[in-house]
Design an enzyme around this catalytic site. Structure first.
Site, PDB file in Angstrom:
ATOM      1  N   ARG A  55      -3.142   3.043   8.836  1.00 23.87           N
ATOM      2  CA  ARG A  55      -3.526   1.709   8.350  1.00 23.87           C
ATOM      3  C   ARG A  55      -2.357   0.838   7.940  1.00 23.87           C
ATOM      4  NH1 ARG A  55      -8.043   2.831   4.694  1.00 23.87           N
ATOM      5  NH2 ARG A  55      -8.758   5.259   4.867  1.00 23.87           N
ATOM      6  N   SER A 105      16.195 -41.779 -13.402  1.00 27.07           N
ATOM      7  CA  SER A 105      15.048 -41.094 -12.958  1.00 27.07           C
ATOM      8  C   SER A 105      14.837 -41.003 -11.755  1.00 27.07           C
ATOM      9  CB  SER A 105      13.778 -41.933 -13.710  1.00 27.07           C
ATOM     10  OG  SER A 105      12.640 -41.100 -13.469  1.00 27.07           O
ATOM     11  N   MET A 163      -5.235  -7.300   8.963  1.00 29.04           N
ATOM     12  CA  MET A 163      -4.778  -6.622   9.986  1.00 29.04           C
ATOM     13  C   MET A 163      -5.411  -5.296  10.119  1.00 29.04           C
ATOM     14  SD  MET A 163      -0.674  -7.137   9.057  1.00 29.04           S
ATOM     15  CE  MET A 163      -0.825  -6.635   7.440  1.00 29.04           C
ATOM     16  N   ARG A 223       9.129 -49.463 -15.695  1.00 27.12           N
ATOM     17  CA  ARG A 223       9.823 -49.995 -14.383  1.00 27.12           C
ATOM     18  C   ARG A 223       9.496 -51.351 -14.028  1.00 27.12           C
ATOM     19  NH1 ARG A 223       8.420 -46.610  -8.749  1.00 27.12           N
ATOM     20  NH2 ARG A 223       6.611 -47.922  -9.222  1.00 27.12           N
ATOM     21  N   THR A 239      11.539 -38.998  -6.525  1.00 27.33           N
ATOM     22  CA  THR A 239      11.522 -38.097  -5.190  1.00 27.33           C
ATOM     23  C   THR A 239      10.496 -38.665  -4.068  1.00 27.33           C
ATOM     24  OG1 THR A 239      10.160 -36.828  -6.693  1.00 27.33           O
ATOM     25  CG2 THR A 239      12.442 -36.190  -6.352  1.00 27.33           C
ATOM     26  N   ASN A 240       9.758 -39.451  -4.472  1.00 27.91           N
ATOM     27  CA  ASN A 240       8.698 -39.938  -3.213  1.00 27.91           C
ATOM     28  C   ASN A 240       9.591 -40.663  -2.293  1.00 27.91           C
ATOM     29  OD1 ASN A 240       6.597 -39.052  -4.923  1.00 27.91           O
ATOM     30  ND2 ASN A 240       6.279 -40.945  -5.775  1.00 27.91           N
ATOM     31  N   ARG A 244      -3.350  -0.823  -6.407  1.00 26.14           N
ATOM     32  CA  ARG A 244      -2.588  -2.144  -6.594  1.00 26.14           C
ATOM     33  C   ARG A 244      -2.629  -2.886  -7.572  1.00 26.14           C
ATOM     34  NH1 ARG A 244      -5.322  -5.082  -1.427  1.00 26.14           N
ATOM     35  NH2 ARG A 244      -7.184  -5.106  -2.556  1.00 26.14           N
ATOM     36  N   TYR A 259      13.714 -34.043 -18.457  1.00 30.42           N
ATOM     37  CA  TYR A 259      12.496 -34.142 -18.456  1.00 30.42           C
ATOM     38  C   TYR A 259      11.924 -34.154 -16.826  1.00 30.42           C
ATOM     39  CZ  TYR A 259      12.503 -39.084 -17.937  1.00 30.42           C
ATOM     40  OH  TYR A 259      13.056 -40.396 -17.307  1.00 30.42           O
ATOM     41  N   CYS A 292      10.424 -38.768 -11.775  1.00 29.85           N
ATOM     42  CA  CYS A 292       9.077 -39.304 -12.119  1.00 29.85           C
ATOM     43  C   CYS A 292       7.982 -39.216 -10.616  1.00 29.85           C
ATOM     44  CB  CYS A 292       9.238 -40.593 -12.627  1.00 29.85           C
ATOM     45  SG  CYS A 292      10.062 -41.830 -11.710  1.00 29.85           S
ATOM     46  N   ARG A 343       4.216 -47.902 -14.152  1.00 27.54           N
ATOM     47  CA  ARG A 343       4.518 -48.804 -12.902  1.00 27.54           C
ATOM     48  C   ARG A 343       3.727 -50.109 -13.178  1.00 27.54           C
ATOM     49  NH1 ARG A 343       3.087 -43.494 -10.102  1.00 27.54           N
ATOM     50  NH2 ARG A 343       4.571 -43.228  -8.227  1.00 27.54           N
ATOM     51  N   GLY A 357      -8.173  -7.325   4.832  1.00 27.84           N
ATOM     52  CA  GLY A 357      -9.028  -7.454   6.254  1.00 27.84           C
ATOM     53  C   GLY A 357      -8.397  -8.147   7.499  1.00 27.84           C
ATOM     54  N   GLU A 374      16.460 -43.137  -6.052  1.00 30.93           N
ATOM     55  CA  GLU A 374      15.503 -42.997  -5.123  1.00 30.93           C
ATOM     56  C   GLU A 374      15.737 -43.604  -3.738  1.00 30.93           C
ATOM     57  OE1 GLU A 374      11.613 -44.975  -5.830  1.00 30.93           O
ATOM     58  OE2 GLU A 374      12.865 -46.702  -6.770  1.00 30.93           O
ATOM     59  N   HIS A 399     -15.591  -8.727   1.755  1.00 31.00           N
ATOM     60  CA  HIS A 399     -14.710  -9.479   2.325  1.00 31.00           C
ATOM     61  C   HIS A 399     -14.674 -10.957   1.844  1.00 31.00           C
ATOM     62  CE1 HIS A 399     -13.227 -12.521   5.618  1.00 31.00           C
ATOM     63  NE2 HIS A 399     -12.097 -11.771   5.637  1.00 31.00           N
ATOM     64  N   LYS A 457       0.761  -1.166   0.080  1.00 31.10           N
ATOM     65  CA  LYS A 457      -0.016  -0.053   0.004  1.00 31.10           C
ATOM     66  C   LYS A 457       0.914   1.194  -0.040  1.00 31.10           C
ATOM     67  CE  LYS A 457      -3.756  -0.280   2.283  1.00 31.10           C
ATOM     68  NZ  LYS A 457      -4.693  -0.247   3.486  1.00 31.10           N
TER      69      LYS A 457
HETATM   70  C1  PEP Z   1       9.075 -42.629  -6.368  1.00 29.92           C
HETATM   71  O1  PEP Z   1       9.298 -43.168  -5.627  1.00 29.92           O
HETATM   72  O2  PEP Z   1       9.217 -41.344  -6.320  1.00 29.92           O
HETATM   73  C2  PEP Z   1       8.488 -43.324  -7.536  1.00 29.92           C
HETATM   74  C3  PEP Z   1       8.223 -42.477  -8.555  1.00 29.92           C
HETATM   75  O3  PEP Z   1       8.047 -44.490  -7.343  1.00 29.92           O
HETATM   76  P1  PEP Z   1       6.860 -44.974  -6.446  1.00 29.92           P
HETATM   77  O4  PEP Z   1       6.054 -43.875  -6.040  1.00 29.92           O
HETATM   78  O5  PEP Z   1       6.237 -46.000  -6.989  1.00 29.92           O
HETATM   79  O6  PEP Z   1       7.491 -45.649  -5.383  1.00 29.92           O
HETATM   80 MG    MG Z   2       9.648 -45.415  -5.376  1.00 25.03          MG
END
Ligand code: PEP
Ligand code: MG
Length: 902
Positions: free
Chosen positions: A98, A786, A109, A637, A789-790, A343, A874, A854, A582, A107, A767, A459, A29
């Site tokens: 203000r 690949s 603060m 996989r 990341t899970n 704004r 990718y 993935c 999978r 709204g 992984e 609001h 502001k």
């Molecule tokens: C992972 O672990 O990120 C993965 C893609 O494999 P999943 O989720 O099947 O374990």
């Molecule tokens: Mg996995």
């Protein structure tokens, strides 16, 4: 002189000293008020106390050294500019105090208006307003009310009850019927309420009022609702708020005064035109609170043509200057227009795309900038379905389409009930006369919000739009009775728990559940709209921006798909291959029995029999997917999941056997199964016999899959299509695991593909943290990586994927240990570091090593930016997130690399 040079830190900026780039310091502001002042627009004079002063105050509980003196100096220049003194009994300067943080928190603060009024200056104010006693006493009672509530925590209802009592005594329900005498009486009642709760008289000293109001605004940064809002909107908790002290101008001086809100384009649809609300003879907070219903801004043309024309000219000027949709708050004081705020305005997802496209057409921005101004979360919202309406459904009311989307759910009337029912998994619609900031929890918990009062800027509307939540406001045919938990409309009564449906685009309200239909954006992605002939402004804008994102991005986007149908859909959505198929999903359903036979086999023959039966089934699965992905890479996989997912649950089996034994039935077979399941039982199956470990323990399992993949690819190639299989080994932690699998796989592949022209790559998932840390070794045996990341998140943090989110993440989020679940958005510092190390060391060992991701993060906007920065080739995500990933991959180039480096 030398001693004088140790100047105080600068905590206060006059509006003429700031500009729009100083949002960190002056808040949104304050920075924009400064910008408008410098543009020469009529902004009431004032100054801004910086966020640094706020942070210093919040850290120590004391105003920082030098602040009081700087405020005094700026106040004195403000007094000279206005030719008045704060609280002067004859001709008082009044100021508003203000809040204004870097990011807008509507709204959440505090604001205190009319600071400087006291028992003496109220008389001067009346004289100044041409003897308008009513106005002066109304301003004074507003000050006591706001100051009491905000600064001294006097319960707001007490003031409201006193106001209601005054109206009742007068036999009216309208504030405007109270005359000067009534309001003078109300001031007395308010003062009594004030001293009852605070143990002191209402402060008469103007500078004391000002200092206390500034403190209260600082402190409101940490009010519960502000903290909750920041968490919801992911606004950092340590920014602090600036405080703007502005000379008051009055919209409540009579019919030639008023206040309003304007948008330079429709924040709902993006359409060009004049949008806004106006309320004659009112102060700003009356509009935002949705207490009285406003008129459309266009009606101002009849009421005050001069101000209207001037406003339109200022709006055009601001839009050209900011090169974006601006929202504006203004006040007209006796025919003189004042700009109180501007704004870059919040907008719906659809409007974001439409406006970005229009601004390109108008030559105000280029396509890179258009791409920068939209985001994946907005695109995802546009992919939500809408109501499917036919003659069966007649709306019972029509309000204002305040925030688009379609929502059905059980009616609730209080925030607490909304939270409770939502916690039980119900969809709820929060119905209120109007919402206020205390309803925030309920709004977050609801699928949609329906109010009977208030306009597009109430609001409810502003907050719902910010959250991307469906909202219909101002449906004034609804008689809402919150204490009785019911509303009536069109002669019908709706009570708590009944289902209603609301359409936040049209503002229509339906009783019962209305079926939904897919969005036009999805239809466009599905390919059922010819891009050359799009007559829908939104789809046209999406097409244009997506085309630019595709031309800009470096990351390819693949999909996670295990069936031909998913593969086909993802391909229509723009997927450039499959990054994760999978195969375990192909082992469930009616094939489960074969898998059980395989796992529990006691002889080689039993095992080979089960594998031989699975081979043709698997081959057919892969053929279907390769055909759908003709010409594109498909990463398959090898089987991964924990064993227990294939076996009957232990407890269930034990009970069945016990019951059957009791009945004297023959249970030899079940007993054998139970013994095997017990033998294979794991305490920690996620960290047990799965992935490559399973492949190395059960002879022939991976070999069968590799053969099925290679044979399917050859069959598809012979049929004239191009199959590009990539075999991926899961859960590898050591290069030796991969080498063992690879040696066997290469033999099978060589035997199957021969001279078919099919090339099969072999790579691995990264992984397991050890794989990331030994990526240099693993790359020697892998043609691609690949990132899973899970699992990488699970194992890096030691968080069980299946348990922790429900168990304690809420507490971690509350404590700010993380701002978002690391399973949703990549933890750059920890898990991200493992990705970086593996990418660098993998590529150092094998230049050109293909790298992808993935895990679920592949479709998360922030994570896509990270994967771009790290240099992956990718990302792969679920089909529905493919367009989001394409868009964000384009944005990542612009935001990370800057537009010149392409
Ligand atoms: C992972 O672990 O990120 C993965 C893609 O494999 P999943 O989720 O099947 O374990
Ligand atoms: Mg996995």
């Amino acid at each position: 002189m030398a001693a004088q040079e140790t100047v105080d830190h600068k905590y206060v900026y006059d509006f003429a000293e700031g500009n729009m780039d100083l949002k960190d310091l002056l808040g949104g502001k304050g920075a924009n008020l400064a910008e408008m002042t410098n543009l020469g627009l009529p902004v009431p004079p004032g100054f801004t106390i910086t966020t640094e002063a706020c942070k210093a105050y919040l850290a120590t509980g004391e105003e920082p050294d030098g602040l009081a003196g700087q405020i005094a100096a700026h106040l004195s220049s403000l007094e000279s500019a206005m030719g008045k003194r704060l609280g002067d009994p004859q001709d008082p300067l009044l100021v508003s105090v203000r809040s204004g943080a870097k990011f807008s928190m509507p709204g959440m603060m505090e604001t205190v208006l009319n600071v400087g009024l006291n028992d003496r200056s109220v008389v001067g104010l009346s004289a100044q307003a041409g003897g308008n006693d009513r106005f002066a006493w109304d301003s004074y009672r507003r000050l006591i009310q706001m100051f009491g509530k905000t600064v001294c925590e006097v319960p707001g209802e007490e003031f409201e009850h006193a106001l209601d009592d005054a109206k009742r005594a007068k036999g009216t329900t309208n504030d405007l019927d109270l005359d000067a005498e009534d309001l003078r009486g109300l001031v007395d009642s308010y003062k009594k309420i004030f001293s009852k709760h605070t143990g002191r008289e209402f402060p008469q000293e103007p500078r004391e009022q000002l200092d206390l109001a500034i403190r209260a605004v600082f402190e409101s940064w940490n009010a519960d609702r502000a903290v909750l809002y920041r968490r919801q909107e992911r606004i950092p908790a340590d920014l602090g708020t600036a405080v703007n002290v502005v000379a008051m101008v009055f919209g409540n001086l009579g019919p030639d005064s008023g206040t309003g809100v304007a948008f330079t384009r429709d924040p709902g649809s993006g359409a060009q035109g004049i949008y806004g609300d106006y309320l004659a003879n009112a102060q700003g907070e009356d509009v935002v609170a949705g207490i009285r219903n406003t008129v459309p801004l266009q009606e101002l043309e009849q009421l005050d043509k001069k101000s209207y024309d001037q406003l339109l000219a200022f709006m055009a000027r601001l839009e050209e200057h900011y090169k974006d949709l601006c929202d504006i708050e203004f006040t007209i004081e006796r025919g003189k227009l004042w700009m109180l705020q501007t704004r870059v305005g919040k907008r719906t997802a659809a409007a974001a795309f439409v406006i970005a496209g229009q601004l390109v057409d108008e030559g105000l921005i280029d396509l890179d900038e258009a791409l920068h101004r939209v985001n994946g979360a907005q695109l995802a919202q546009l992919m939500f379905p809408r109501f499917q309406l036919d003659h069966e459904f007649q709306p019972v009311a029509k309000g204002i389409g305040a925030s688009p989307g379609a929502a059905s759910g059980k009616v609730v009337f209080t925030s607490a009930r909304a939270v409770e029912l939502a916690g039980e998994g119900e969809s709820v619609i929060l119905v209120r006369r109007e919402t206020n900031p205390d309803d925030l929890n309920g709004m977050i918990a609801s699928k949609g919000i329906l109010t009977s009062r208030g306009g597009k800027t109430s609001h409810a509307a502003v907050v719902a739009r910010g959250m991307g939540k469906t909202c219909v406001s101002g449906a004034d045919e609804l008689e809402v009775n919150v204490p009785a938990k019911k509303f009536t409309v069109a002669g019908q009564t709706v009570t708590e728990g009944d289902i209603v449906s609301i359409d936040g685009t049209t503002g229509k309200v339906y009783l019962g559940e209305v079926p939904v239909m897919p969005s036009e954006v999805v239809q466009y992605f599905e390919g059922s709209v010819d891009p050359e002939h799009i007559d829908n402004a939104l789809v046209r804008a999406v097409h244009r921006i997506m085309t630019h994102a595709d031309a800009t991005r470096r990351l390819a986007v693949r999909t996670n798909a295990d069936t031909g149908a998913d593969a086909a859909r993802a391909r229509r959505f723009g997927a450039e291959g499959i990054g994760l198929c999978r195969t375990e999903h192909m082992f469930l359903g009616d094939r489960r029995e074969l898998v059980e036979r395989l796992i529990l086999a006691r002889t080689d023959d039993e095992r080979d029999g089960a594998l031989a039966a699975l081979l043709p089934l698997q081959r057919a699965d892969f053929e279907e997917i390769f055909r759908e992905m003709d010409g594109l890479p498909v990463t398959v996989r090898l089987i991964d999941p924990p064993l227990h997912e294939f076996l009957p649950p232990l407890e269930q089996l034990a009970v069945n056997v016990a019951v059957a034994q009791e009945r004297g039935e023959d249970v030899a077979k079940e007993e054998a199964l139970l013994a095997a399941v017990r033998r294979m039982h794991e305490e920690n199956p996620m960290l047990g016999l799965r992935g490559v470990r399973l492949g190395l323990v059960i002879p022939g399992l991976f070999a069968m899959q590799v053969r099925a993949i290679a044979e399917a690819a050859v069959t598809v190639a012979r049929g004239g299509a191009v199959a590009k299989p990539e075999i991926m080994v899961p859960l590898v932690g050591a290069v030796q695991e991969l080498e063992t699998v690879r040696a066997e796989a290469e033999k099978i592949i060589a035997e199957v593909v021969r001279d078919s022209g099919v090339e099969v790559l072999i790579g691995t998932m990264i992984e397991v943290p050890r794989a990331a840390l030994t990526a240099g070794q693993i790359a020697e045996a892998a043609q691609f990586f690949s990132f899973g990341t899970n699992d990488l998140t699970q194992m890096a943090w030691g968080f069980s994927r299946d348990d922790v989110e429900g168990a304690f993440f809420w507490r971690y989020l509350e404590l700010g240990i993380f701002g978002i679940s690391p399973f949703e958005s990549i933890d750059r510092d920890g898990v991200g570091r493992l990705v970086r190390i593996a990418a660098e060391e993998g590529r150092a060992a094998r230049p050109g090593l293909k790298l992808g991701v993935c895990g679920e993060h592949g479709g998360d906007p922030d994570s896509v930016h990270f994967f771009h920065e790290v240099g992956l080739d990718y990302v792969s995500c679920s089909p529905f997130r493919v367009p989001v990933a394409r868009l964000e991959a384009g944005r990542a180039v612009i935001e990370t690399d800057g537009s010149d480096s392409r």
